[in-house]
Every structure is written in C-alpha cells, then in structure tokens.
Design an enzyme around this catalytic site. Structure first.
Site, PDB file in Angstrom:
ATOM      1  CG  HIS A 181      -3.243   3.628   2.203  1.00 55.27           C
ATOM      2  ND1 HIS A 181      -3.615   3.299   0.929  1.00 55.27           N
ATOM      3  CD2 HIS A 181      -3.313   2.473   2.927  1.00 55.27           C
ATOM      4  CE1 HIS A 181      -3.908   2.005   0.877  1.00 55.27           C
ATOM      5  NE2 HIS A 181      -3.730   1.487   2.079  1.00 55.27           N
ATOM      6  CB  CYS A 241      -0.956   0.006   1.186  1.00 61.64           C
ATOM      7  SG  CYS A 241      -2.218  -1.274   1.034  1.00 61.64           S
ATOM      8  CG  ASN A 271      -6.707  -0.639   0.924  1.00 62.95           C
ATOM      9  OD1 ASN A 271      -6.051  -0.136   0.023  1.00 62.95           O
ATOM     10  ND2 ASN A 271      -6.146  -1.148   2.007  1.00 62.95           N
TER      11      ASN A 271
HETATM   12  O1  UT7 Z   1      -3.855  -1.093   3.482  1.00 57.73           O
HETATM   13  C1  UT7 Z   1      -2.906  -1.911   4.103  1.00 57.73           C
HETATM   14  C2  UT7 Z   1      -2.972  -1.833   5.567  1.00 57.73           C
HETATM   15  N1  UT7 Z   1      -4.217  -2.390   6.055  1.00 57.73           N
HETATM   16  C3  UT7 Z   1      -4.872  -1.759   6.992  1.00 57.73           C
HETATM   17  O2  UT7 Z   1      -4.498  -0.693   7.391  1.00 57.73           O
HETATM   18  C4  UT7 Z   1      -6.080  -2.460   7.576  1.00 57.73           C
HETATM   19  C5  UT7 Z   1      -6.003  -2.454   9.071  1.00 57.73           C
HETATM   20  N2  UT7 Z   1      -7.055  -3.186   9.743  1.00 57.73           N
HETATM   21  C6  UT7 Z   1      -8.377  -2.829   9.723  1.00 57.73           C
HETATM   22  O3  UT7 Z   1      -8.755  -1.916   9.011  1.00 57.73           O
HETATM   23  C7  UT7 Z   1      -9.319  -3.539  10.645  1.00 57.73           C
HETATM   24  O4  UT7 Z   1      -8.585  -4.321  11.538  1.00 57.73           O
HETATM   25  C8  UT7 Z   1     -10.372  -4.425   9.936  1.00 57.73           C
HETATM   26  C9  UT7 Z   1     -11.376  -3.552   9.196  1.00 57.73           C
HETATM   27  C10 UT7 Z   1      -9.693  -5.386   8.986  1.00 57.73           C
HETATM   28  C11 UT7 Z   1     -11.154  -5.222  10.998  1.00 57.73           C
HETATM   29  O5  UT7 Z   1     -11.758  -4.331  11.920  1.00 57.73           O
HETATM   30  P1  UT7 Z   1     -11.552  -4.540  13.495  1.00 57.73           P
HETATM   31  O6  UT7 Z   1     -12.308  -3.490  14.152  1.00 57.73           O
HETATM   32  O7  UT7 Z   1     -10.080  -4.618  13.761  1.00 57.73           O
HETATM   33  O8  UT7 Z   1     -12.258  -5.927  13.724  1.00 57.73           O
HETATM   34  P2  UT7 Z   1     -11.673  -7.256  14.381  1.00 57.73           P
HETATM   35  O9  UT7 Z   1     -10.812  -7.979  13.397  1.00 57.73           O
HETATM   36  O10 UT7 Z   1     -11.105  -6.914  15.715  1.00 57.73           O
HETATM   37  O11 UT7 Z   1     -12.990  -8.037  14.613  1.00 57.73           O
HETATM   38  C12 UT7 Z   1     -13.984  -7.638  15.540  1.00 57.73           C
HETATM   39  C13 UT7 Z   1     -15.149  -8.604  15.485  1.00 57.73           C
HETATM   40  C14 UT7 Z   1     -14.725 -10.048  15.579  1.00 57.73           C
HETATM   41  O12 UT7 Z   1     -15.747 -10.741  16.281  1.00 57.73           O
HETATM   42  P3  UT7 Z   1     -15.571 -11.102  17.835  1.00 57.73           P
HETATM   43  O13 UT7 Z   1     -14.320 -11.940  17.929  1.00 57.73           O
HETATM   44  O14 UT7 Z   1     -15.445  -9.775  18.527  1.00 57.73           O
HETATM   45  O15 UT7 Z   1     -16.833 -11.840  18.145  1.00 57.73           O
HETATM   46  C15 UT7 Z   1     -14.707 -10.508  14.159  1.00 57.73           C
HETATM   47  O16 UT7 Z   1     -14.889 -11.890  14.021  1.00 57.73           O
HETATM   48  O17 UT7 Z   1     -15.817  -8.468  14.219  1.00 57.73           O
HETATM   49  C16 UT7 Z   1     -15.842  -9.746  13.559  1.00 57.73           C
HETATM   50  N3  UT7 Z   1     -15.678  -9.508  12.105  1.00 57.73           N
HETATM   51  C17 UT7 Z   1     -16.710  -9.226  11.303  1.00 57.73           C
HETATM   52  N4  UT7 Z   1     -18.023  -9.081  11.527  1.00 57.73           N
HETATM   53  C18 UT7 Z   1     -18.810  -8.788  10.491  1.00 57.73           C
HETATM   54  C19 UT7 Z   1     -14.537  -9.509  11.391  1.00 57.73           C
HETATM   55  N5  UT7 Z   1     -14.804  -9.229  10.100  1.00 57.73           N
HETATM   56  C20 UT7 Z   1     -16.144  -9.046  10.016  1.00 57.73           C
HETATM   57  C21 UT7 Z   1     -17.018  -8.724   8.971  1.00 57.73           C
HETATM   58  N6  UT7 Z   1     -18.338  -8.603   9.249  1.00 57.73           N
HETATM   59  N7  UT7 Z   1     -16.578  -8.528   7.714  1.00 57.73           N
END
Ligand code: UT7
Length: 331
Positions: A256, A116, A286
């Site tokens: 970004h 990225c 993204n």
């Molecule tokens: O561009 C290159 C660099 N990349 C980035 O900068 C991306 C960085 N990361 C992010 O943007 C975020 O971490 C994500 C958008 C990928 C995920 O968001 P988050 O707030 O970090 O969610 P999480 O992975 O901590 O998940 C929270 C909860 C989990 O459930 P539990 O364990 O709390 O019950 C996940 O299983 O949300 C669940 N979850 C979803 N729920 C509905 C994960 N993905 C999804 C989804 N829909 N698509």
C-alpha cells in the site's frame, strides 16, 4: 479433482488528468516540496475535477480499460466488487451502478469498505467466490475520490491523498496460479487515530458538524505511522515464513502506497531489495483503495506468469494484512 485457485487474468486503470503538485499545495498550506518529498516520497497526485463526478466515474474508466485490453465480454462477468472508502452515495451500491454502466448486465455488485485495506480484503473475497466454484469472473475494482473528503487547509492530510482507480479480473485457474495465502487483521482501537467523525449513524450530519469540519479525514499521523510500520512488516514477514519463501523466491513486493518510509521499512523487514518493490507513490500519493491495483497496472508489462508477489496493506480501523499471490499471465 484439481483444486481451483483464483488468478488475476487482467488489469486496468484510470487516473484523472489534473495533477496537483507539491508546489500548488504550498499555496494552500504552510508546507514545502522538500518536506513532503522527504517525509512521504510524494511529488504529485491526481485530482478528479468536474461537477457530479464521483468514484464510479473512475471505477467505470478503469473497468473499461481492463475490458478493452483483455477483450472479455462484460456480459460474462458474474460479480463486480468496488472496494472504496468514498462511494458515490451513502446508500445505493456504487458497484451496482458501475456494473450496469460497463454492460455487466448479468452481474451482481456491491461495495466493500475497509479503508486503505479495502482492495486487499477484496482480493480475499473475490478469490473465495472463485475457489468456491460458484462464479467464473469476478471484477474487483479499487477506487477512491479522496479529494471529496480532504480538508485542503489541513496540512497533515491534504499533502498525502489523491484520486484514482484500478481494476483486476479474477478467474479460476487449474495450474495453481493466483492467491496462495493471506493473513488479514483488524483492531478497533485504530478508529481514534484515523477517521471521519460525522456523517455516519453515530454522528449524523448537522449544520454544526459541517461548520466544525467533521466530515473530513482526521489522522494522527505519527501514531498511524508507528502502527503501519510494525503491522505491515509483521504480516508481510509472516507470508514468507508461513510459505517457506526466502528473498530469491519473491519477485515483487506490492505494498500500500501511504508513505515511502513505511514501504521501505516493510521491504527491509522481509529482506526484499528496492528493485523488487513496486512504487508509484511519487505520482499518485495515497489513493486508498486504488493503490494496489494501480501498482499492478503500472508494472503489468514487467510481470511474468508464475511470479511470486507479496501484497501488504494497512489502513483505518485499523485494518491490515498481507497476501501471497502467483501472477497469472504474461502480458
Ligand atoms: O493509508 C492509511 C494509513 N496512513 C498512513 O500510513 C500514514 C501514516 N503517517 C504518515 O505517513 C506520517 O505520519 C505523515 C506523513 C502524515 C507525517 O509525517 P511525520 O514524519 O510523522 O511528521 P509529524 O506529524 O511528526 O510532524 C513533524 C513536524 C511537525 O512539526 P514540529 O512539531 O516538529 O515543529 C509538524 O507540525 O512536521 C510538521 N508538519 C509539516 N511541515 C510541513 C506536519 N505536516 C507538515 C507539512 N509540511 N505538510
């Protein structure tokens, strides 16, 4: 002798027609519009459909848009750089093909890959060629067909990424416009958290790697998020302090587009209000190497000659950085 700086003198863009909405994603994986919108800021993304169409298709379209708008003769272009994590082919430079297809027959071309951060690093490379005095027109394209490397049954990644391309032209400037400063970083610990495991020299393609879905993007979102927030904010802040800039001096933050929450955290750290923050993540998601030039293309009509822009990016590797650029023209 006046110092030569490298200014952006034209921009162009292309996004595919197909719109992949949050609603459609709900039919692929266990997710919903509310979760995606509140956690990422993304409402929809564009997907390149059509057999045999790769990243070059979008890079060519974005370049043609730039050429048409700016009226330049492609034969005057000295160098074409395609910043991309999804080249058409593992071997054979996408940029060489793009250069030929757009009629830049006097140019040489190569690809630049830093996930990225590819476009941000590319700005450094393009500017250095111009500042050296050796080249007069460098076309830098950021383009990615992320849909080619995404597993649409993995909700942790498929909701984030989209396809697109943006192009900018760098030319010499003697009014002091263009790239002023940059701070580029990398840290190899990052490759455990954001990567495609197979298909490279370390783990060549086998029937097993395909069966085990090792050719798709894997991301440990939470960890990447933490690193992205602190590192992007750190380097953006460094651009301001190192150049004695305060909030009123900054017209735009060009960050970004990975997650709206990361962009907001960066803006908060540098003290820039929301109206000065370029944003289009809701429309495109993204697009990896294309996010920064797509922002410039979408905001081109609001940019004025001499505006101070702070760029920041973070991506796989890890790679990240910030740049300070004075805008080169009124559109
Ligand atoms: O561009 C290159 C660099 N990349 C980035 O900068 C991306 C960085 N990361 C992010 O943007 C975020 O971490 C994500 C958008 C990928 C995920 O968001 P988050 O707030 O970090 O969610 P999480 O992975 O901590 O998940 C929270 C909860 C989990 O459930 P539990 O364990 O709390 O019950 C996940 O299983 O949300 C669940 N979850 C979803 N729920 C509905 C994960 N993905 C999804 C989804 N829909 N698509």
């Amino acid at each position: 002798m006046t110092k030569i700086t490298a200014a952006i003198t034209a921009v162009g863009k292309y996004v595919p027609e197909y719109v992949l909405t949050n609603k459609e994603l709900e039919s692929y994986v266990e997710t919903n519009d509310e979760w995606i919108t509140s956690r990422t800021g993304i409402k929809e993304r564009r997907i390149l459909k059509g057999e045999g169409l790769g990243t070059s298709f979008m890079a060519i379209k974005a370049s043609e848009d730039l050429i048409k708008k700016s009226n330049i003769d492609p034969k005057e272009i000295d160098l074409v750089i395609v910043a991309t994590a999804t080249p058409d082919l593992p071997i054979a430079s996408t940029a060489a093909y793009v250069a030929t297809e757009i009629g830049a027959t006097n140019a040489f071309g190569y690809d630049l890959q830093a996930a990225c951060s590819s476009f941000l690093y590319g700005m450094s490379t393009a500017s250095a060629y111009i500042a050296s005095g050796r080249y007069k027109k460098v076309l830098l394209i950021g383009a990615d067909k992320m849909s080619s490397i995404i597993d649409y049954s993995d909700r942790a990644t498929c909701i984030i990424f989209g396809d697109g391309a943006g192009a900018v032209l760098f030319e010499p400037n003697n009014e002091g416009l263009g790239l002023q400063d940059e701070y580029l970083r990398s840290d190899g610990i990052g490759r455990d958290f954001l990567r495609i495991e197979a298909g490279g020299s370390q783990m060549p393609t086998t029937a097993e790697t395909v069966a085990n879905k090792k050719h798709f993007v894997y991301q440990e979102g939470k960890t990447v998020f933490k690193y992205a927030v602190s590192n992007m904010a750190d380097v953006a802040e460094k651009m301001l302090t190192r150049n004695n800039l305060t909030e009123p001096d900054i017209q735009w933050l060009v960050a970004h587009q990975a997650n709206k929450r990361i962009i907001e955290a960066t803006a908060k750290r540098v003290g820039v209000p929301a109206e000065k923050v370029m944003i289009n993540i809701h429309k495109y998601g993204n697009t990896t190497s294309a996010t920064l030039p797509l922002l410039l293309a979408d905001y081109e009509s609001q940019l004025k000659k001499g505006d101070n822009l702070i760029f920041a990016a973070f991506g796989g590797g890890f790679t990240w950085g910030a740049a300070y650029l004075k805008w080169g023209y009124n559109s």
